[in-house]
Design an enzyme around this catalytic site. Structure first.
Site, mmCIF file in Angstrom:
data_model
loop_
_atom_site.group_PDB
_atom_site.id
_atom_site.type_symbol
_atom_site.label_atom_id
_atom_site.label_comp_id
_atom_site.label_asym_id
_atom_site.label_seq_id
_atom_site.Cartn_x
_atom_site.Cartn_y
_atom_site.Cartn_z
ATOM 1 N N SER A 140 -14.588 25.566 -27.566
ATOM 2 C CA SER A 140 -14.944 24.006 -28.406
ATOM 3 C C SER A 140 -13.714 24.137 -29.300
ATOM 4 O O SER A 140 -13.367 25.111 -29.832
ATOM 5 C CB SER A 140 -16.143 24.065 -29.073
ATOM 6 O OG SER A 140 -16.181 23.237 -30.191
ATOM 7 N N GLU A 146 -19.529 21.967 -14.673
ATOM 8 C CA GLU A 146 -19.924 20.370 -14.872
ATOM 9 C C GLU A 146 -18.780 19.568 -14.111
ATOM 10 O O GLU A 146 -19.411 18.421 -13.826
ATOM 11 C CB GLU A 146 -19.666 20.307 -16.426
ATOM 12 C CG GLU A 146 -20.805 20.855 -17.187
ATOM 13 C CD GLU A 146 -20.443 21.134 -18.652
ATOM 14 O OE1 GLU A 146 -21.384 20.803 -19.521
ATOM 15 O OE2 GLU A 146 -19.515 21.220 -18.995
ATOM 16 N N ASN A 204 -2.190 -1.719 13.715
ATOM 17 C CA ASN A 204 -3.774 -1.691 13.895
ATOM 18 C C ASN A 204 -4.083 -0.317 14.433
ATOM 19 O O ASN A 204 -5.086 0.295 13.965
ATOM 20 C CB ASN A 204 -4.543 -2.801 14.234
ATOM 21 C CG ASN A 204 -4.071 -4.065 13.764
ATOM 22 O OD1 ASN A 204 -3.785 -4.194 12.376
ATOM 23 N ND2 ASN A 204 -4.578 -5.272 14.201
ATOM 24 N N THR A 206 -40.442 25.504 -8.959
ATOM 25 C CA THR A 206 -40.786 24.029 -8.624
ATOM 26 C C THR A 206 -41.207 23.250 -9.789
ATOM 27 O O THR A 206 -41.735 23.884 -10.849
ATOM 28 C CB THR A 206 -42.168 24.058 -7.631
ATOM 29 O OG1 THR A 206 -43.296 24.533 -8.187
ATOM 30 C CG2 THR A 206 -41.958 24.992 -6.374
ATOM 31 N N TYR A 218 -9.757 -6.216 13.425
ATOM 32 C CA TYR A 218 -8.930 -5.476 12.238
ATOM 33 C C TYR A 218 -9.135 -6.692 11.311
ATOM 34 O O TYR A 218 -8.902 -7.794 11.417
ATOM 35 C CB TYR A 218 -7.481 -5.128 12.519
ATOM 36 C CG TYR A 218 -6.917 -4.872 11.221
ATOM 37 C CD1 TYR A 218 -7.054 -3.553 10.814
ATOM 38 C CD2 TYR A 218 -6.063 -5.755 10.434
ATOM 39 C CE1 TYR A 218 -6.401 -3.114 9.437
ATOM 40 C CE2 TYR A 218 -5.494 -5.212 9.179
ATOM 41 C CZ TYR A 218 -5.714 -4.201 8.853
ATOM 42 O OH TYR A 218 -5.003 -3.584 7.643
ATOM 43 N N GLN A 229 -7.602 -1.961 4.493
ATOM 44 C CA GLN A 229 -6.682 -1.029 3.889
ATOM 45 C C GLN A 229 -7.204 -0.254 2.869
ATOM 46 O O GLN A 229 -6.841 0.594 2.465
ATOM 47 C CB GLN A 229 -5.510 -2.150 3.617
ATOM 48 C CG GLN A 229 -4.460 -1.252 2.643
ATOM 49 C CD GLN A 229 -3.138 -2.299 2.511
ATOM 50 O OE1 GLN A 229 -2.588 -2.583 3.454
ATOM 51 N NE2 GLN A 229 -3.010 -2.820 1.234
ATOM 52 N N LYS A 233 -8.253 3.864 2.327
ATOM 53 C CA LYS A 233 -7.432 5.075 2.010
ATOM 54 C C LYS A 233 -7.801 5.695 0.871
ATOM 55 O O LYS A 233 -7.868 6.856 0.850
ATOM 56 C CB LYS A 233 -5.997 4.796 2.231
ATOM 57 C CG LYS A 233 -5.795 4.623 3.769
ATOM 58 C CD LYS A 233 -4.458 4.033 4.003
ATOM 59 C CE LYS A 233 -4.354 3.225 5.342
ATOM 60 N NZ LYS A 233 -5.225 2.000 5.414
ATOM 61 N N LYS A 252 -18.432 28.623 -28.978
ATOM 62 C CA LYS A 252 -18.891 28.149 -27.830
ATOM 63 C C LYS A 252 -18.093 28.789 -26.277
ATOM 64 O O LYS A 252 -17.108 28.942 -26.491
ATOM 65 C CB LYS A 252 -18.724 26.568 -27.813
ATOM 66 C CG LYS A 252 -19.665 25.715 -28.602
ATOM 67 C CD LYS A 252 -21.188 25.856 -28.135
ATOM 68 C CE LYS A 252 -21.531 24.880 -27.072
ATOM 69 N NZ LYS A 252 -21.150 23.779 -27.005
ATOM 70 N N SER A 263 0.931 -1.098 -0.100
ATOM 71 C CA SER A 263 -0.001 -0.149 0.050
ATOM 72 C C SER A 263 0.871 1.177 0.142
ATOM 73 O O SER A 263 0.399 2.367 0.021
ATOM 74 C CB SER A 263 -0.958 0.063 1.229
ATOM 75 O OG SER A 263 -0.174 0.129 2.530
ATOM 76 N N ASN A 307 -18.113 27.231 -22.711
ATOM 77 C CA ASN A 307 -18.877 26.000 -22.100
ATOM 78 C C ASN A 307 -18.650 26.123 -20.582
ATOM 79 O O ASN A 307 -17.486 26.542 -20.043
ATOM 80 C CB ASN A 307 -18.494 24.883 -22.507
ATOM 81 C CG ASN A 307 -18.677 24.494 -23.911
ATOM 82 O OD1 ASN A 307 -19.875 24.856 -24.431
ATOM 83 N ND2 ASN A 307 -17.968 24.053 -24.693
HETATM 84 N N1 ARG Z 1 -1.486 -1.196 5.735
HETATM 85 C C1 ARG Z 1 -2.431 -1.495 6.607
HETATM 86 C C2 ARG Z 1 -3.681 -0.925 6.642
HETATM 87 O O1 ARG Z 1 -3.827 0.109 6.013
HETATM 88 C C3 ARG Z 1 -1.628 -1.379 8.055
HETATM 89 C C4 ARG Z 1 -2.325 -2.251 9.022
HETATM 90 C C5 ARG Z 1 -1.643 -3.583 8.763
HETATM 91 N N2 ARG Z 1 -2.025 -4.579 9.743
HETATM 92 C C6 ARG Z 1 -2.085 -5.745 9.701
HETATM 93 N N3 ARG Z 1 -2.027 -6.465 10.635
HETATM 94 N N4 ARG Z 1 -1.716 -6.458 8.712
HETATM 95 O O2 ARG Z 1 -4.779 -1.254 7.237
#
Ligand code: ARG
Length: 460
Positions: free
Chosen positions: A276, A289, A109, A154, A316, A321, A324, A282, A22, A284
């Site tokens: 355009s 949008e 975690n 309306t 967990y 993951q 994000k 044009k 990641s 736009n």
């Molecule tokens: N990269 C992991 C996440 O974003 C971090 C936590 C990883 N923990 C684990 N037990 N593998 O969730």
């Protein structure tokens, strides 16, 4: 380098490393990871795991890593599993053996929860500031044309005359709620998870309140299992981001229409429109949008995390993951859209004559007229019928409200008194709506002042 491995006889397959890594996105948490780890080093000193000298060595190594991270070469050849692993590897390079102590009583975690909270707190502050700037632009826009009248709609049909300022204040209210929602999300985010360990609570007697103070958190989480399992705070932000985008998208839709040749109310500036490649004439409204388009993307992020979390057993799971990328993207789209919307509003010009003509041409005063009849004693249902017939007759004869004289009206039906003729002027009808929340001009002027002082409070 790995933060685990003793129990394994073979290393991870290349496919698994590529699939599960990641770092390419969670490196965005580097700053938060380091600030959190510095506070954790101070906590480790207090429980006697680190000496003052070791703590100092680690804290300054972290500072040096932060500085290094500003150079593009920092990530060259980095194949670490995630940002936490990268930071520990860099720490070992800089501080040597003492780096091995930094994970004492701490799990990734809780660390990932901490990092996301620290990062998100900053993003919420960034978004709130941009939102307040945009709301100021709405108020300034209202002040530029304080007397402008537009038809309110309306069913996308002209309904009743309202002040342009009243229309803009409707959006102000939506964004004021969004601002509140962002602050509520911030309160949920601003809680320290550290000390929870992997799921059962840390085995070291950290003073969690002291760590919270060190990192500027308002309180500490009450349950360690909840910490490892919880992403509600991220969902709260995504929901606040989604309602804000929803409101931006509806404003964008209105203004795309209002700036069209069919409406001709608004002139968008050259700076927020594009041409355009084929049609030379044009201009736009791409900025609006795109705001409308990015709104869908933010809703997608909210549902993406909802679905990710649904059905996860406590606590967990690596599925988490996947929180994000939608979170990062939603924050970027939200901030980008708020910034864009502000520039659009600041630079737009209202051509007040066009909506005023729309109000006069059509029977937007019909309700005012029926209410005037009711005020002079005609039961409302009969007044409604009577004005309905007047409108029908006008449509047939091609007459606008302003074409009716007092004498013609009285000839049409004896119920129409002199007071009724006055109600044919849109500006007069609005004066009867001096009720809290209404479009009465004095009320709207006061509402504008109140909106400004509420906004000033948001900014403090
Ligand atoms: N990269 C992991 C996440 O974003 C971090 C936590 C990883 N923990 C684990 N037990 N593998 O969730």
């Amino acid at each position: 380098m790995k933060l685990w491995g003793g129990r394994f006889e073979e290393g991870p397959s290349e496919a698994f490393e590529r699939f599960s890594g990641s770092l390419h996105f969670d490196r965005r948490l580097l700053d938060a990871d380091i600030r959190g780890s510095q506070a954790f080093a101070r906590a480790l000193e207090k429980v006697g795991i680190l000496t003052a000298a070791e703590r100092e060595q680690l804290v300054s190594a972290f500072d040096a890593i932060l500085a290094d991270a500003q150079t593009p070469a920092f990530y060259d050849g980095a194949h670490d599993e995630d940002v936490h692993t990268l930071v520990i590897r860099k720490l070992k390079d800089r501080a040597g053996a003492v780096a091995d102590k930094i994970h004492t009583g701490r799990s990734r975690n809780e660390q990932v929860s901490l990092d996301v909270r620290l990062w998100l707190r900053g993003e919420i502050d960034r978004a709130s500031t941009l939102l307040a700037g945009f709301m100021q632009a709405l108020l300034d826009c209202a002040r530029r044309d304080p007397a402008a009248v537009v038809p309110g709609y309306t069913h996308m049909r002209r309904a009743q005359p309202v002040l342009w300022a009243h229309y803009l204040l409707a959006y102000f209210e939506m964004f004021a709620r969004d601002h509140e929602r962002l602050q509520q999300a911030r309160a949920r985010v601003n809680v320290l998870p550290l000390g929870s360990g992997a799921l059962a609570g840390s085995g070291f007697a950290f003073d969690r309140d002291a760590i919270a103070r060190d990192l500027g958190f308002a309180s500490i989480t009450p349950n360690s299992m909840d910490v490892s399992a919880d992403r509600d705070f991220a969902l709260d932000f995504l929901y606040a981001a989604s309602t804000t985008m929803l409101h931006l998208s509806r404003l964008a839709e209105d203004w795309i229409l209002y700036s069209s040749e069919e409406f001709g109310w608004l002139e968008l500036s050259d700076g927020v429109t594009s041409g355009s490649s084929l049609m030379p004439q044009k201009k736009n409204p791409d900025s609006l949008e795109l705001i409308r388009g990015k709104c869908g993307r933010v809703f997608g992020s909210l549902s993406s995390l909802f679905v990710t979390m649904k059905g996860l057993p406590l606590t967990y799971n690596r599925d988490m993951q996947e929180d994000k990328e939608p979170l990062f993207d939603a924050a970027d789209q939200l901030c980008g859209s708020l910034e864009m919307a502000r520039v659009v509003v600041v630079s737009a010009k209202l051509n007040a004559a066009r909506p005023a003509a729309a109000v006069e041409e059509s029977w937007t005063v019909a309700t005012d007229l029926a209410e005037a009849l009711a005020r002079s004693g005609t039961p409302f249902h009969q007044a409604h019928q009577l004005v309905g017939r007047l409108v029908l007759e006008s449509v047939r004869a091609g007459k606008k409200p302003g074409d009716w004289s007092a004498r013609d009206l009285a000839a049409f039906a004896p119920e129409f008194t002199a007071e009724c003729t006055v109600a044919l002027r849109p500006s007069e009808g609005m004066k009867t709506r001096e009720i809290p929340g209404g479009t009465g001009p004095r009320h709207v002027a006061a509402a504008l002042e109140q909106a400004q002082s509420r906004l000033d409070q948001f900014r403090q």
